[in-house]
Design a protein around this motif. Structure first.
Motif, PDB file in Angstrom:
ATOM      1  N   ASN A  12     -12.816  44.276  75.492  1.00 51.31           N
ATOM      2  CA  ASN A  12     -13.593  45.408  75.989  1.00 51.31           C
ATOM      3  C   ASN A  12     -14.934  45.337  75.650  1.00 51.31           C
ATOM      4  OD1 ASN A  12     -13.769  47.490  77.718  1.00 51.31           O
ATOM      5  ND2 ASN A  12     -13.570  48.881  76.556  1.00 51.31           N
ATOM      6  N   LYS A  15     -18.386  44.027  80.330  1.00 55.13           N
ATOM      7  CA  LYS A  15     -17.806  44.505  81.578  1.00 55.13           C
ATOM      8  C   LYS A  15     -17.509  43.236  82.494  1.00 55.13           C
ATOM      9  CE  LYS A  15     -19.927  48.951  81.311  1.00 55.13           C
ATOM     10  NZ  LYS A  15     -21.120  49.900  81.920  1.00 55.13           N
ATOM     11  N   TYR A  29      -6.498  46.419  94.589  1.00 55.52           N
ATOM     12  CA  TYR A  29      -5.846  47.246  93.563  1.00 55.52           C
ATOM     13  C   TYR A  29      -4.745  46.593  92.919  1.00 55.52           C
ATOM     14  CZ  TYR A  29      -6.704  52.054  95.334  1.00 55.52           C
ATOM     15  OH  TYR A  29      -7.095  53.172  95.541  1.00 55.52           O
ATOM     16  N   TYR A  32      -7.073  45.530  89.918  1.00 55.53           N
ATOM     17  CA  TYR A  32      -7.278  46.850  89.193  1.00 55.53           C
ATOM     18  C   TYR A  32      -6.101  47.184  88.111  1.00 55.53           C
ATOM     19  CZ  TYR A  32      -7.056  51.657  88.172  1.00 55.53           C
ATOM     20  OH  TYR A  32      -6.705  52.859  87.576  1.00 55.53           O
ATOM     21  N   ASN A  33      -4.878  46.790  88.837  1.00 54.07           N
ATOM     22  CA  ASN A  33      -3.551  46.951  88.034  1.00 54.07           C
ATOM     23  C   ASN A  33      -3.607  45.907  86.800  1.00 54.07           C
ATOM     24  OD1 ASN A  33      -2.802  49.228  89.425  1.00 54.07           O
ATOM     25  ND2 ASN A  33      -1.422  47.853  90.945  1.00 54.07           N
ATOM     26  N   LYS A  37     -11.964  47.269  86.216  1.00 56.70           N
ATOM     27  CA  LYS A  37     -12.222  48.678  86.849  1.00 56.70           C
ATOM     28  C   LYS A  37     -13.380  48.847  87.695  1.00 56.70           C
ATOM     29  CE  LYS A  37      -8.973  50.057  83.881  1.00 56.70           C
ATOM     30  NZ  LYS A  37      -7.476  50.348  84.320  1.00 56.70           N
ATOM     31  N   ILE A  38     -14.261  47.616  87.846  1.00 58.20           N
ATOM     32  CA  ILE A  38     -15.313  47.630  88.625  1.00 58.20           C
ATOM     33  C   ILE A  38     -15.183  46.392  89.599  1.00 58.20           C
ATOM     34  CG2 ILE A  38     -17.807  47.185  88.647  1.00 58.20           C
ATOM     35  CD1 ILE A  38     -17.651  47.677  85.594  1.00 58.20           C
ATOM     36  N   PRO A  56      -9.623  54.993  91.982  1.00 58.49           N
ATOM     37  CA  PRO A  56      -9.593  55.054  90.530  1.00 58.49           C
ATOM     38  C   PRO A  56     -10.451  54.039  89.930  1.00 58.49           C
ATOM     39  CG  PRO A  56      -7.592  53.723  91.105  1.00 58.49           C
ATOM     40  CD  PRO A  56      -8.308  54.382  92.414  1.00 58.49           C
ATOM     41  N   PHE A  57     -11.407  53.164  90.707  1.00 56.96           N
ATOM     42  CA  PHE A  57     -12.280  52.330  90.003  1.00 56.96           C
ATOM     43  C   PHE A  57     -13.643  52.367  90.693  1.00 56.96           C
ATOM     44  CE2 PHE A  57      -9.344  50.737  93.626  1.00 56.96           C
ATOM     45  CZ  PHE A  57     -10.236  50.380  94.723  1.00 56.96           C
ATOM     46  N   GLU A  58     -14.584  51.716  90.397  1.00 60.64           N
ATOM     47  CA  GLU A  58     -15.822  51.830  90.841  1.00 60.64           C
ATOM     48  C   GLU A  58     -16.353  50.865  91.727  1.00 60.64           C
ATOM     49  OE1 GLU A  58     -19.314  51.548  87.748  1.00 60.64           O
ATOM     50  OE2 GLU A  58     -17.538  52.512  86.511  1.00 60.64           O
TER      51      GLU A  58
END
Length: 211
Positions: A12, A15, A29, A32-33, A37-38, A56-58
């Motif tokens: 982390n 990014k 998705y 994402y899972n 997250k982006i 839930p993401f951007e």
């Protein structure tokens, strides 16, 4: 997913953006899972089709900016990677002010000799940075750059090193600058070596496209 990418997600420290051009919302998705997250879109129409307020993401916008479509970008993204002209700044600020939103931007650097590449030249960079700071609904977060179209890693290394120098210079002047977006599936490790804080990955996350 590639083990190196899994480790980057766990650490982390950098990014990771999933470059989701032509990818379906189901594919997004799925990634994402796995911890991304982006996501970044190149085309406004695709962005409009995939975006909704409850995701839930951007989304980031990473494509060439068409000024007439800025109004459709602003409500749907948290960061625009590809600003290179004062006219774009004017329109971004105008549209953002209409919905009372502060929009984060990156200035795209033109560091190759390729006329087909977008971005601001080094001769005009300082002027564009100073201009970006005059708009009340825009926050300059840093810079984006791309390697050469020929994927020559020796040439890419020179470009990434130059981008790092520019980033380090300006972040010491302007406290809002904290992002260097560079590196894709074929050169992200080199980008990390030269200080990328955000990498844009497509094939290595989603697999090869079916065309």
């Amino acid at each position: 997913m590639d083990k190196n990418i899994e480790n980057l997600i766990k650490e982390n420290k950098i990014k990771i953006l999933g470059a989701s051009k032509t990818r379906s919302i189901d594919e997004i998705y799925s990634i994402y899972n796995q911890g991304i997250k982006i996501f970044g879109e190149n085309y406004v129409q695709e962005l409009k089709e995939k975006y909704n307020d409850n995701q839930p993401f951007e989304f980031h916008y990473i494509g060439k900016i068409q000024t007439k479509k800025i109004k459709d970008i602003i409500p749907r993204v948290t960061l625009i990677h590809s600003v290179s002209r004062v006219k774009e700044l004017e329109l971004i600020n105008h549209e953002a002010s209409k919905i009372n939103k502060n929009i984060n931007i990156l200035i795209e650097l033109h560091l190759t000799n390729e006329d087909t590449k977008n971005g601001v030249s080094l001769d005009n960079l300082d002027e564009l940075i100073k201009s970006s700071l005059t708009y009340s609904n825009i926050t300059l977060k840093g810079f984006m750059c791309m390697g050469p179209v020929n994927d020559d890693l020796n040439e890419t290394e020179i470009i990434f090193q130059k981008a790092q120098e520019i980033f380090n210079y300006y972040k010491n002047i302007y406290p809002s600058i904290d992002t260097l977006s560079m590196g894709m599936s074929n050169d992200y490790e080199l980008a990390i070596k030269y200080g990328a804080t955000l990498i844009r990955l497509g094939t290595i996350l989603f697999g090869k496209r079916n065309y």
